[in-house]
Design an enzyme around this catalytic site. Structure first.
Site, mmCIF file in Angstrom:
data_model
loop_
_atom_site.group_PDB
_atom_site.id
_atom_site.type_symbol
_atom_site.label_atom_id
_atom_site.label_comp_id
_atom_site.label_asym_id
_atom_site.label_seq_id
_atom_site.Cartn_x
_atom_site.Cartn_y
_atom_site.Cartn_z
ATOM 1 N N GLY A 42 0.792 -1.218 0.000
ATOM 2 C CA GLY A 42 0.000 0.000 0.000
ATOM 3 C C GLY A 42 0.829 1.273 0.000
ATOM 4 N N GLY A 52 2.744 2.109 -2.439
ATOM 5 C CA GLY A 52 2.806 2.571 -3.820
ATOM 6 C C GLY A 52 3.954 1.990 -4.632
ATOM 7 N N LYS A 53 4.445 0.819 -4.227
ATOM 8 C CA LYS A 53 5.559 0.202 -4.962
ATOM 9 C C LYS A 53 5.188 -0.075 -6.413
ATOM 10 C CE LYS A 53 5.953 -3.411 -2.300
ATOM 11 N NZ LYS A 53 4.976 -3.100 -1.252
ATOM 12 N N THR A 54 3.994 -0.609 -6.604
ATOM 13 C CA THR A 54 3.593 -0.971 -7.965
ATOM 14 C C THR A 54 3.459 0.274 -8.826
ATOM 15 O OG1 THR A 54 2.433 -2.858 -7.046
ATOM 16 C CG2 THR A 54 1.935 -2.294 -9.311
ATOM 17 N N SER A 55 2.801 1.310 -8.290
ATOM 18 C CA SER A 55 2.657 2.551 -9.049
ATOM 19 C C SER A 55 4.025 3.133 -9.386
ATOM 20 C CB SER A 55 1.864 3.577 -8.251
ATOM 21 O OG SER A 55 0.586 3.081 -7.969
ATOM 22 N N ASP A 70 4.797 -10.859 -6.256
ATOM 23 C CA ASP A 70 3.788 -10.904 -5.211
ATOM 24 C C ASP A 70 2.684 -11.883 -5.609
ATOM 25 O OD1 ASP A 70 1.837 -10.426 -3.356
ATOM 26 O OD2 ASP A 70 2.068 -8.254 -3.405
#
Lengths: 127, 594
Positions: free
Chosen positions: B18, B20-23, B45
């Site tokens: 949550g 924001g790693k993916t963003s 993941d």
């Protein structure tokens, strides 16, 4: 040089510590095999989970497997079936091999007796 | 845009779920691809949301992203990797070996350890095998939540050390035995991770104390693993202290205070700061806005609709739980959603109603001690510490199983107990024992992040099958674990989520996994809702309006079995803080209007 071949059930490792419950007989047998090696015996150990080819290409082992997983472990000495469905203890191995020096064995009999009764279909699942 | 400058081929993003790693990894990848680079984004993941963020279904092989030339993405689902590995090992023997033998082989490859190892193998393949990533200028890993990430990242050195140090050479590598010939690959992986010319690792954190502490913990561990080329990204900084909105003031103050007390080790890293975005970043257009800087701080005053029938506060669940005197409460969800605080609040509330309660955590980033400073009658706080459990289990096995062995047999047993698999078993047993405590009182557990939890449950399932036919002296707690988890009168699973797109999707995926394991959740907890906080700040109100569809989605999905906890002006630390998490009914029934 005598050759001992061991065909194990699907184990994650030779001492079985990866299973939900550790079987001390497996650790003892592994140590006994080391002892045999120290006495000039060639030991080859195959695990159904990791070396299936050794089972698939050996007609005698395949025949045992057809009778059920509980025929494992199977132990062959120079091609002769020595034990099936249980691990032989150090005394039995020494007797078959004509080894008289069992002095190194401080193994209490109980440690290996357990090995004689692996639960039917037992395969220590690895973690 | 203020993303870190990247000059290495490999790039890792790590941090709590949550943050924001993916963003950030997708925005970085998009930015690099727009400069003519060929980029591969990889997620390891099990609950990956790459597809959602990129707006393209991402597969298990490099998938080109249609609207972004040069950008590719890849989902490494460790469970799928394990299944593929299992099939690779077993398939050649179907029809040759008897069916029962095939089944016992498959059993070997069904546990959590196999999943972990298969995931690592995939990961190592990408890092060490030049053919797998040939042609890509950059490979960006959007890694799993911190606990899982660390397991993954710790493995190389753990295995390297293990493989090198096992004196017999025939040690308990378990399912890894089939991979042992890839030792060189593992060595190359370790070398590559530690080489600053090749690898950059970006720690991502929210500007909050707990998150920064977690990032510092990660920094220390990575540094110890020899990974020193680190950057820090502070994501979501809210700095507007104008106006008189109490929530906005509290958030800005909290962020500023957190940054003022940033651990020195973190402060010394090259640092980037990204502002608070009122909306989540999904789809290429959203990522482009993040890159262009057009989205941040363009908060416009929004008029929130009159909101009625929001879910009740957490006390609704406490009332229901308190009808019993014993049982297990599990708070589950992605890292960063507040599982620990919710678990601690439930435990405290039950204890204050006179119940006997044990609060236990398997979260490696245990901060329960902080969340529950001080003593409360009837409440015991314990922790499942993997290292301690491993030591205890090893000692127990050596004492009980090793006592009749010859010295050399005992030495072999001890050597095999060094296997990385042993920790999994030790933790699993500790978890089972903790759950068993629910027969004589309440046990409240905040479980590890979702990825790990899924693996844990997988392990439970595999063990369950194993247990049914093992006749050894298994502890009753282990035998009874899965039946207990499946008994809705005994185990109450609270799924914790945030009122945002990705966390809700992740929670739904988690619930589906639980249902597959025959575990039916008790209810959902929607945490940190700005909508329920009564803020009127334009930016925060815009975010609050954005929450509503997700709250409705959860209400509909759970048929009303959900509660809503507002974003609190004061952090839920200590007993008073935790009580505020529970006693929020009047606020959550209220409506935020502007």
């Amino acid at each position: 040089m005598p050759k001992l071949e061991v065909f194990d059930p699907a184990l994650c490792c030779s001492t079985g510590v990866c299973g939900v419950d550790v079987d001390p007989a497996l650790a003892q047998f592994a140590a006994d095999l080391k002892w045999l090696e120290a006495h000039g015996v060639t030991v080859e150990r195959y695990n159904l989970g990791q070396n299936p080819a050794a089972f698939a290409t050996n007609p005698r082992v395949l025949a045992l497997l057809q009778q059920g997983n509980d025929r494992l472990p199977a132990v062959f000495l120079d091609g002769e079936l020595l034990a099936s469905g249980a691990y032989p203890d150090r005394h039995a191995l020494a007797a078959k091999l004509g080894l008289t020096d069992v002095s190194a064995t401080d193994a209490p009999a109980s440690g290996t007796c357990c090995a004689a009764q692996p639960a039917a279909g037992q395969g220590k699942s690895c973690c | 845009m203020n993303l870190p400058t990247i000059d290495t081929r490999y790039l890792f993003f790590t941090g709590k779920g949550g943050v924001g790693k993916t963003s950030l990894s997708c925005a970085t990848g998009l930015s690099l691809s727009q400069r003519g680079k060929k980029v591969l984004i990889v997620s390891t993941d099990p609950a990956s949301n790459l597809s959602e963020v990129l707006g393209t279904p991402v597969g298990h092989t490099p998938t080109p992203i249609a609207e972004a030339p040069g950008l590719f993405a890849l989902d490494l689902d460790p469970r799928a990797a394990a299944a593929a590995y299992r099939e690779r090992m077993v398939a050649p023997y179907r029809g040759i070996l008897p069916e029962a033998a095939i089944q016992s082989m498959e059993e070997q490859f069904s546990g959590a350890c196999t999943v972990e190892i298969a995931a690592f193998d995939e990961f190592a393949r990408l890092l060490a095998d030049s053919a797998a990533t040939a042609g890509f200028d950059h490979i960006i890993f959007d890694t799993a939540p911190t606990g899982h990430t660390l397991r993954l990242l710790t493995l190389p050195s753990a295995w390297d050390e293990f493989i090198a140090s096992a004196p017999g050479g025939a040690s308990c590598l378990g399912p890894l035995a089939g991979l042992q010939q890839q030792r060189e690959r593992y060595a190359a992986t370790v070398a590559r991770l530690g080489n600053p010319a090749e690898t950059t690792l970006v720690l991502v954190s929210r500007p909050e104390r707990a998150a920064l502490r977690e990032a510092e913990r990660t920094r220390v561990e990575l540094t110890e693993l020899g990974i020193r080329n680190l950057r820090l990204v502070i994501n979501g900084l809210f700095a507007d202290e104008t106006g008189d909105d109490a929530i906005a003031h509290a958030m800005a103050e909290r962020h500023a205070a957190a940054l003022a007390t940033i651990p020195p080790g973190l402060a010394a890293l090259p640092q980037s700061t990204l502002p608070f975005l009122p909306r989540g970043t999904t789809g290429l257009a959203g990522l482009q806005q993040l890159l262009d800087g057009t989205s941040p701080n363009t908060c416009r005053p929004v008029t929130l609709p009159e909101v009625t029938d929001l879910p009740p506060g957490l006390s609704a669940f406490i009332d229901e739980l308190a009808r019993q005197d014993h049982g297990v409460v599990l708070t589950m969800g992605k890292g960063g959603v507040g599982k620990t605080s919710v678990a601690a609040a439930i435990a405290l509330a039950l204890a204050e109603r006179g119940k006997k309660v044990t609060l236990s955590t398997t979260d490696p980033a245990a901060h329960l001690a902080d969340a529950l400073a001080g003593e409360t009658a009837g409440l015991t706080v314990t922790r499942i510490d993997p290292a301690a459990e491993l030591a205890r289990y090893t000692a127990e096995v050596l004492e009980q199983k090793g006592k009749d062995l010859t010295p050399e047999a005992r030495a072999m047993l001890e050597e095999d107990l060094h296997s990385p698999c042993t920790e999994e078993i030790a933790v699993f047993r500790a978890f089972a024992h903790t759950v068993a405590g629910g027969t004589s009182g309440f046990v409240v557990l905040d479980t590890a992040p979702t990825g790990h939890t899924i693996l844990l449950l997988d392990a439970t399932e595999a063990y369950h099958r194993e247990v049914l036919r093992t006749q050894g002296d298994l502890p009753e707690a282990v035998r009874e674990l899965l039946p207990r988890l499946r008994d809705p009168d005994f185990t109450h699973v609270c799924i914790v989520t945030l009122p945002e797109s990705t966390p809700v999707s992740e929670a739904e995926a988690l619930e589906a996994d639980l249902e597959r394991a025959g575990i039916h959740p008790f209810g959902w907890v929607i945490n940190q809702s700005l909508l329920a906080s009564s803020t009127r700040h334009p930016c925060l109100a815009e975010r609050a309006a954005y929450e509503l569809p997700f709250i409705r989605r959860v209400q509909q999905h759970t048929r009303g079995r959900c509660v809503l906890i507002p974003w609190l002006a004061r952090e839920p630390v200590g007993r008073d803080g935790l009580r505020r998490l529970v006693e929020t009914e009047e606020k959550s029934h209220c409506c935020a209007t502007a």
